[in-house]
Design an enzyme around this catalytic site. Structure first.
Site, PDB file in Angstrom:
ATOM      1  N   LYS A  73       0.862  -1.188   0.000  1.00  0.00           N
ATOM      2  CA  LYS A  73       0.000   0.000   0.000  1.00  0.00           C
ATOM      3  C   LYS A  73       0.896   1.234   0.000  1.00  0.00           C
ATOM      4  O   LYS A  73       2.032   1.164   0.470  1.00  0.00           O
ATOM      5  CB  LYS A  73      -0.890   0.001   1.253  1.00  0.00           C
ATOM      6  CG  LYS A  73      -2.155   0.812   1.132  1.00  0.00           C
ATOM      7  CD  LYS A  73      -3.282   0.018   0.513  1.00  0.00           C
ATOM      8  CE  LYS A  73      -4.514   0.872   0.324  1.00  0.00           C
ATOM      9  NZ  LYS A  73      -5.631   0.096  -0.231  1.00  0.00           N
ATOM     10  N   GLY A 183     -23.900  -3.053  -4.872  1.00  0.00           N
ATOM     11  CA  GLY A 183     -25.283  -3.482  -4.619  1.00  0.00           C
ATOM     12  C   GLY A 183     -26.098  -3.679  -5.889  1.00  0.00           C
ATOM     13  O   GLY A 183     -26.855  -4.656  -6.001  1.00  0.00           O
TER      14      GLY A 183
END
Ligand code: NAD
Length: 369
Positions: A73, A183
């Site tokens: 990261k 979603g």
């Protein structure tokens, strides 16, 4: 800095450019399975500690996804809202110059907070390799997250969970928390398979109809009015009421900490598929496991995005991406659920065992670079 342990971090690179004032760092946690993969976040407060924790999470996520990537990261200390677009470009370019010594050999970058495809283009061009980062524009072989790789993966993880319980997707009722990128795609694929979506929430509230909500109508209402709350023929409730719905499956696809310890007894779901990151603590998951609720943890269910990054990294097509997400998510979810059942441990613990085992095996065969 967190303590070093048997896994890493292997390298912490700090970069600085006096001309632009760019300050940044990359933590490469573990490269036993391949170059460390992980996004770059640009915030005024980012620290090495924060980046190390995220790098470690990537080590397990990539291992469990069965990708030839390790964990890493990066952080760039800058306030995106206070610098001009020109200055941001200069800072990103200076950061790319700084990480040339490790990218793409031991580090492959990606976008994270305040980074997008324009910045990835600068990074790939400055380093002179398309392999230096993923999340590039389509013109450079990028596979944008609008394709729905994460939602597609969450859908496949959910199918495995349904079969694991000996149930049939056509008999399932579903509640979906969050109707954004993740979603909407889960809703699309599950309703195509005949599952009944009975509740959906977004930042404006929850809608519910026990007879089912129509996916195409939901998309139209969301597109036209910006929220699902304007759907007709449904009951309207508050956002947090999504977890009180009497449905077989809950898909989490919005906020962290959605489910608290105090909610455990009232939940009626048989399956909770974590599309979002950390929708509950590990302790709450343990309580749900003891209650007999099958919880597919985030790093198992929502790995479609990182799998898609891998396909971009190897120059693969959209078609190959979908095929690989389906294969890997299905295989890994099955492995996790079988081990969880065999040892009677919660799926998160089973997933961690598999990921740690893979990294340890990789460390035995490959010397550190
Ligand atoms: P998104 O911004 O596209 O959609 C988020 C949705 O959540 C929106 O519909 C928003 O209205 C809704 N929302 C916001 N607050 C809410 C609330 N309190 N209650 C109910 N709904 C609420 O985001 P996304 O890309 O779909 O990501 C959703 C979650 O999944 C995030 O936690 C993200 O970190 C995680 N995730 C996403 C990906 C990816 O590739 N998109 C990958 C891994 C994890």
């Amino acid at each position: 800095m967190e303590k070093f342990d048997e896994f890493g971090p292997e390298k912490i690179l700090q970069v600085y450019d006096p001309e632009t004032g760019m300050k940044g760092f990359t933590v490469v946690d573990n490269t036993a399975l391949g170059p460390g993969k992980g996004g770059i976040r640009m915030t005024p407060t980012v620290t090495v500690e924060e980046v190390f924790k995220l790098a470690r999470t990537m080590t397990w996520k990539c291992a469990l996804a069965d990708l030839p990537f390790g964990g890493a990261k990066s952080g760039i200390v800058a306030d995106d809202k206070k610098i001009s677009p020109e200055m941001k470009k200069k800072i990103v370019k200076a950061f790319a110059e700084g990480i040339k010594v490790i990218a793409p050999d031991v580090y492959v970058a990606a976008p994270d907070m305040n980074m997008a495809e324009e910045e990835m283009e600068i990074i790939a061009k400055t380093i002179g390799s398309k392999k230096a980062c993923t999340g590039k524009p389509k013109s450079m072989g990028g596979l944008p997250h609008e394709l729905g790789s994460t939602g597609f993966g969450v859908y496949h993880a959910t199918l495995v969970a349904i079969k694991h319980l000996g149930l049939n997707v056509k008999d399932m009722t579903v509640a979906i928390e969050g109707f954004g990128n993740v979603g909407t795609f889960v809703a699309k694929f599950l309703s195509n398979d005949g599952a009944k979506i009975i509740a959906v929430s977004d930042s404006k509230g929850t809608i519910y109809n026990k007879n089912g909500l129509d996916y195409n109508k939901l998309m139209k209402v969301k597109e036209k009015t910006g929220t699902v709350i304007n759907y007709v023929k449904c009951e309207k409730r508050d956002c947090e009421d999504i977890i009180s719905i009497d449905a077989d499956i809950l898909i989490t696809a919005a906020i962290p900490d959605l489910i608290k310890d105090k909610d455990v007894n009232k939940l009626k779901f048989k399956i909770i598929s974590q599309g979002s990151n950390i929708p509950m603590t590990a302790e709450t998951e343990e309580k749900l496991h003891k209650k007999g609720v099958l919880v597919i943890p985030d790093f198992v269910a929502n790995a479609g995005g990182v799998i898609s990054s891998y396909i971009e990294y190897i120059g693969g097509s959209e078609k190959k991406m979908f095929k690989t997400v389906e294969e890997k998510i299905t295989k890994n979810t099955r492995l996790v659920l079988e081990l969880s059942k065999k040892k009677n441990i919660k799926p998160r613990d089973a997933g961690m065992e598999i990921a740690i085992d893979r990294v340890k095996k990789g460390m035995k065969c490959r010397p550190m670079k």
